[in-house]
Design a protein around this motif. Structure first.
Motif, mmCIF file in Angstrom:
data_model
loop_
_atom_site.group_PDB
_atom_site.id
_atom_site.type_symbol
_atom_site.label_atom_id
_atom_site.label_comp_id
_atom_site.label_asym_id
_atom_site.label_seq_id
_atom_site.Cartn_x
_atom_site.Cartn_y
_atom_site.Cartn_z
ATOM 1 N N UNK A 11 0.728 -1.426 -0.299
ATOM 2 C CA UNK A 11 -0.199 -0.321 0.837
ATOM 3 C C UNK A 11 1.087 1.356 -0.243
ATOM 4 N N UNK A 12 1.667 1.025 0.912
ATOM 5 C CA UNK A 12 2.725 2.555 0.981
ATOM 6 C C UNK A 12 3.742 2.441 -0.749
ATOM 7 N N UNK A 13 4.380 1.039 -1.276
ATOM 8 C CA UNK A 13 4.443 1.501 -2.456
ATOM 9 C C UNK A 13 3.802 2.052 -3.607
ATOM 10 N N UNK A 14 2.133 1.142 -3.534
ATOM 11 C CA UNK A 14 1.158 2.157 -4.282
ATOM 12 C C UNK A 14 1.101 3.968 -3.491
ATOM 13 N N UNK A 15 1.167 3.721 -2.816
ATOM 14 C CA UNK A 15 1.097 5.497 -2.869
ATOM 15 C C UNK A 15 2.096 6.264 -2.820
ATOM 16 N N UNK A 16 3.146 6.092 -3.662
ATOM 17 C CA UNK A 16 4.252 7.470 -4.303
ATOM 18 C C UNK A 16 3.427 7.660 -4.917
ATOM 19 N N UNK A 17 2.191 7.910 -5.213
ATOM 20 C CA UNK A 17 1.523 8.909 -6.239
ATOM 21 C C UNK A 17 1.431 10.006 -5.298
ATOM 22 N N UNK A 18 2.038 10.101 -4.083
ATOM 23 C CA UNK A 18 2.066 11.094 -3.044
ATOM 24 C C UNK A 18 3.477 12.304 -3.561
ATOM 25 N N UNK A 19 4.417 11.328 -4.616
ATOM 26 C CA UNK A 19 5.081 12.016 -3.894
ATOM 27 C C UNK A 19 5.050 12.425 -5.747
ATOM 28 N N UNK A 20 4.058 12.866 -5.782
ATOM 29 C CA UNK A 20 3.981 13.763 -7.477
ATOM 30 C C UNK A 20 3.595 13.326 -8.743
ATOM 31 N N UNK A 21 3.504 11.864 -8.706
ATOM 32 C CA UNK A 21 3.499 11.028 -9.780
ATOM 33 C C UNK A 21 4.990 10.544 -9.920
ATOM 34 N N UNK A 73 5.637 18.077 -2.157
ATOM 35 C CA UNK A 73 5.669 19.270 -1.374
ATOM 36 C C UNK A 73 5.168 17.968 -0.390
ATOM 37 N N UNK A 74 5.229 16.937 0.061
ATOM 38 C CA UNK A 74 3.897 16.348 0.578
ATOM 39 C C UNK A 74 4.887 16.318 2.110
ATOM 40 N N UNK A 75 5.457 16.185 3.292
ATOM 41 C CA UNK A 75 5.710 15.489 4.644
ATOM 42 C C UNK A 75 5.867 14.417 4.475
ATOM 43 N N UNK A 76 6.469 13.743 5.056
ATOM 44 C CA UNK A 76 7.165 12.551 4.907
ATOM 45 C C UNK A 76 6.576 11.602 5.931
#
Length: 262
Positions: free
Chosen positions: A147-157, A163-166
């Motif tokens: 789930x965390x890997x799939x959410x790499x979208x938070x890193x602007x794709x 600019x999303x803090x970790x």
């Protein structure tokens, strides 16, 4: 953005700029129940209107991004009595193929088209979720690492502009994990892909805030599909998750849009 909108005085604003805030989870997202068959963005929009009436609001508006922007536009199409308007971070309008549309484009819009092409090139998850959502949901529901890997979208794709803090990313993913929301979120893509609605023009008052590293809404196409755009902003910093990256800018733009409607 909650405190910025609810208590503007604490942030140097005026008391008359305060909002009441209602924050529903769309079915299948966050703390909501898993999405069932037929829960399209149009149905969610109608449910939101029922919710607001049930809470006693005769007038209200909506802000949304991504799926929330789609729901917001559906509310604009519904345009129920007392609906003030919608403020979104994206209007997903694309070229129709009419050559005359391109004649109206300014140079900056062509850069937006290139960004749009790149945005689509990294959207493989759209195809997966819209065709075999339960397949990917099994892995995402089984593995927090998945789930965390799939959410790499938070890193602007993956374009390096996030600019999303970790800690915020970990919080967002944790909510999805503990609520077991992966299945519902994936299924929502399929439900909307199955919906076959004729294109309609949104005539409700509409405000748009475009952020530099997000999907680039192109005004010529947006105005074709939305006939009452009364507010348009561009920001040089921030991406697809601008509400997490630059909440002050988003909250300020929401306030400016609704002030126009008074």
């Amino acid at each position: 953005m909650i405190d910025l909108l609810v208590d503007p005085v604490a942030h140097g604003g005026r008391p008359e700029d305060a909002f009441d805030i209602v924050i529903p989870d769309a079915p299948g997202f966050g703390y909501s129940q898993p999405v069932a068959a037929g829960w399209t963005t149009a149905r969610v929009a109608a449910a939101y209107d029922t919710l607001m009436r049930g809470l006693g609001y005769e007038n209200y508006g909506i802000h949304g991004s991504d799926n929330g922007a789609l729901i917001a536009r559906e509310l604009g199409l519904l345009n129920p009595e007392g609906f003030l308007g919608l403020h979104v971070l994206q209007l997903f309008s694309f070229p129709s193929g009419d050559p005359e549309e391109f004649e109206k484009l300014e140079p900056a819009a062509y850069a937006g088209l290139e960004h749009m092409q790149w945005f689509q090139s990294v959207g493989g998850y759209n195809t997966m979720n819209a065709s075999r959502p339960q397949t990917v949901a099994v892995g995402l529901s089984d593995s927090p690492v998945g789930l965390l890997a799939y959410s790499e979208l938070f890193n602007s794709f993956g374009n390096g502009t996030s600019l999303v803090p970790l800690q915020t990313i970990l919080l967002e993913v944790s909510v999805n994990w503990f609520a077991n929301a992966a299945s519902g979120m994936s299924r929502s893509y399929l439900e909307n892909a199955r919906a076959s609605a004729e294109p309609r023009v949104n005539a409700a008052p509409t405000g748009v805030a475009v952020f530099a590293s997000d999907f680039q809404t192109i005004r010529v196409f947006a105005e074709r599909d939305n006939s009452n755009i009364v507010h348009w902003s561009r920001f040089d910093e921030g991406g697809h998750f601008a509400s997490l990256e630059r909440p002050d800018l988003v909250a300020g733009d929401i306030r400016e849009f609704f002030a126009r409607l008074r």
